[in-house]
Design a protein around this motif. Sequence first.
Motif, mmCIF file in Angstrom:
data_model
loop_
_atom_site.group_PDB
_atom_site.id
_atom_site.type_symbol
_atom_site.label_atom_id
_atom_site.label_comp_id
_atom_site.label_asym_id
_atom_site.label_seq_id
_atom_site.Cartn_x
_atom_site.Cartn_y
_atom_site.Cartn_z
ATOM 1 N N LYS A 74 9.053 5.396 -0.254
ATOM 2 C CA LYS A 74 10.143 4.435 -0.428
ATOM 3 C C LYS A 74 9.590 3.073 -0.834
ATOM 4 N N ARG A 75 8.546 2.647 -0.161
ATOM 5 C CA ARG A 75 7.933 1.358 -0.483
ATOM 6 C C ARG A 75 7.332 1.376 -1.886
ATOM 7 N N ALA A 76 6.665 2.459 -2.258
ATOM 8 C CA ALA A 76 6.076 2.578 -3.594
ATOM 9 C C ALA A 76 7.163 2.549 -4.658
ATOM 10 N N GLU A 77 8.273 3.204 -4.396
ATOM 11 C CA GLU A 77 9.407 3.214 -5.335
ATOM 12 C C GLU A 77 9.957 1.796 -5.520
ATOM 13 N N GLU A 78 10.118 1.072 -4.408
ATOM 14 C CA GLU A 78 10.627 -0.304 -4.486
ATOM 15 C C GLU A 78 9.697 -1.192 -5.309
ATOM 16 N N LYS A 79 8.405 -1.088 -5.031
ATOM 17 C CA LYS A 79 7.442 -1.915 -5.760
ATOM 18 C C LYS A 79 7.366 -1.524 -7.234
ATOM 19 N N ALA A 80 7.380 -0.232 -7.514
ATOM 20 C CA ALA A 80 7.319 0.234 -8.901
ATOM 21 C C ALA A 80 8.544 -0.235 -9.673
ATOM 22 N N LEU A 81 9.700 -0.121 -9.074
ATOM 23 C CA LEU A 81 10.932 -0.562 -9.715
ATOM 24 C C LEU A 81 10.884 -2.060 -10.015
ATOM 25 N N TYR A 82 10.389 -2.820 -9.078
ATOM 26 C CA TYR A 82 10.275 -4.269 -9.268
ATOM 27 C C TYR A 82 9.336 -4.594 -10.435
ATOM 28 N N ILE A 83 8.174 -3.986 -10.438
ATOM 29 C CA ILE A 83 7.190 -4.273 -11.486
ATOM 30 C C ILE A 83 7.688 -3.836 -12.855
ATOM 31 N N VAL A 84 8.251 -2.653 -12.931
ATOM 32 C CA VAL A 84 8.762 -2.159 -14.210
ATOM 33 C C VAL A 84 9.930 -3.016 -14.690
ATOM 34 N N SER A 85 10.755 -3.482 -13.768
ATOM 35 C CA SER A 85 11.872 -4.343 -14.189
ATOM 36 C C SER A 85 11.366 -5.659 -14.764
ATOM 37 N N LEU A 86 10.271 -6.177 -14.224
ATOM 38 C CA LEU A 86 9.688 -7.394 -14.792
ATOM 39 C C LEU A 86 9.207 -7.151 -16.215
ATOM 40 N N VAL A 87 8.535 -6.034 -16.418
ATOM 41 C CA VAL A 87 8.037 -5.680 -17.750
ATOM 42 C C VAL A 87 9.207 -5.452 -18.703
ATOM 43 N N GLN A 88 10.209 -4.737 -18.240
ATOM 44 C CA GLN A 88 11.375 -4.436 -19.077
ATOM 45 C C GLN A 88 12.122 -5.714 -19.452
ATOM 46 N N ASP A 89 12.292 -6.626 -18.500
ATOM 47 C CA ASP A 89 12.980 -7.885 -18.798
ATOM 48 C C ASP A 89 12.242 -8.671 -19.864
ATOM 49 N N LYS A 112 3.071 6.430 -8.458
ATOM 50 C CA LYS A 112 1.868 7.231 -8.168
ATOM 51 C C LYS A 112 0.654 6.341 -7.941
ATOM 52 N N GLN A 113 0.550 5.292 -8.735
ATOM 53 C CA GLN A 113 -0.577 4.371 -8.586
ATOM 54 C C GLN A 113 -0.566 3.708 -7.211
ATOM 55 N N PHE A 114 0.629 3.391 -6.707
ATOM 56 C CA PHE A 114 0.732 2.785 -5.384
ATOM 57 C C PHE A 114 0.456 3.794 -4.268
ATOM 58 N N THR A 116 -1.436 6.870 -4.636
ATOM 59 C CA THR A 116 -2.719 7.567 -4.671
ATOM 60 C C THR A 116 -3.742 6.924 -5.591
ATOM 61 N N GLY A 117 -3.319 6.004 -6.411
ATOM 62 C CA GLY A 117 -4.221 5.417 -7.399
ATOM 63 C C GLY A 117 -4.959 4.196 -6.889
ATOM 64 N N LYS A 118 -5.447 3.435 -7.848
ATOM 65 C CA LYS A 118 -6.278 2.284 -7.502
ATOM 66 C C LYS A 118 -5.508 1.157 -6.816
ATOM 67 N N TYR A 119 -4.180 1.216 -6.831
ATOM 68 C CA TYR A 119 -3.381 0.159 -6.193
ATOM 69 C C TYR A 119 -2.837 0.546 -4.823
ATOM 70 N N LYS A 120 -3.277 1.693 -4.277
ATOM 71 C CA LYS A 120 -2.730 2.129 -3.009
ATOM 72 C C LYS A 120 -3.013 1.159 -1.863
ATOM 73 N N ASN A 121 -4.066 0.362 -1.994
ATOM 74 C CA ASN A 121 -4.350 -0.623 -0.949
ATOM 75 C C ASN A 121 -3.426 -1.828 -1.017
ATOM 76 N N THR A 122 -2.596 -1.883 -2.057
ATOM 77 C CA THR A 122 -1.659 -3.001 -2.198
ATOM 78 C C THR A 122 -0.223 -2.594 -1.888
ATOM 79 N N LEU A 123 -0.035 -1.383 -1.382
ATOM 80 C CA LEU A 123 1.307 -0.876 -1.140
ATOM 81 C C LEU A 123 2.134 -1.808 -0.271
ATOM 82 N N TRP A 124 1.535 -2.354 0.776
ATOM 83 C CA TRP A 124 2.305 -3.165 1.716
ATOM 84 C C TRP A 124 2.210 -4.659 1.443
ATOM 85 N N ILE A 125 1.530 -5.030 0.379
ATOM 86 C CA ILE A 125 1.476 -6.450 0.028
ATOM 87 C C ILE A 125 2.767 -6.791 -0.698
ATOM 88 N N ASN A 126 3.401 -7.857 -0.271
ATOM 89 C CA ASN A 126 4.689 -8.216 -0.846
ATOM 90 C C ASN A 126 4.522 -9.094 -2.058
#
Length: 126
Positions: A74-89, A112-114, A116-126
């Motif tokens: 759920k957290r990875a989905e929220e973060k991914a959606l936020y990041i992709v929306s920034l790129v899309q905007d 997936k990156q959040f 299992t990938g290289k960004y998994k250590n940033t999952l809980w960083i807001n």
Amino acid sequence: MTRLELLQKIKDRRKEIGITIDNLSSISQLGTKTVSRFFTGADVKLSTVERIKQVLGLDFAGNEVINIKALKEKRAEEKALYIVSLVQDTSALEMQGLESNEIKSLIEDTKKQFLTGKYKNTLWIN
């Protein structure tokens, strides 16, 4: 259940998830001092306890409502959606917006990156 038992359940859950007090306070929109006071056993508002437990996927009695895997997804989905929306905007402003299926694919790849990938250590960083 005593107050100390509940506090211990919440402490254990925080450690299991791997979220810092700073990140927990940011995600729960509570002050760092307030969250720190809670974890030291000081008295805090009931609403503070509820927010902390909600972020950690626990109910009011400290029982698991959302398992850790689902909570992380759920957290990875929220973060991914936020990041992709920034790129899309930004892309849309430049008249280079992506198609719907490309956006979904980008969200899944970022998620997936959040997880299992290289960004998994940033999952809980807001």
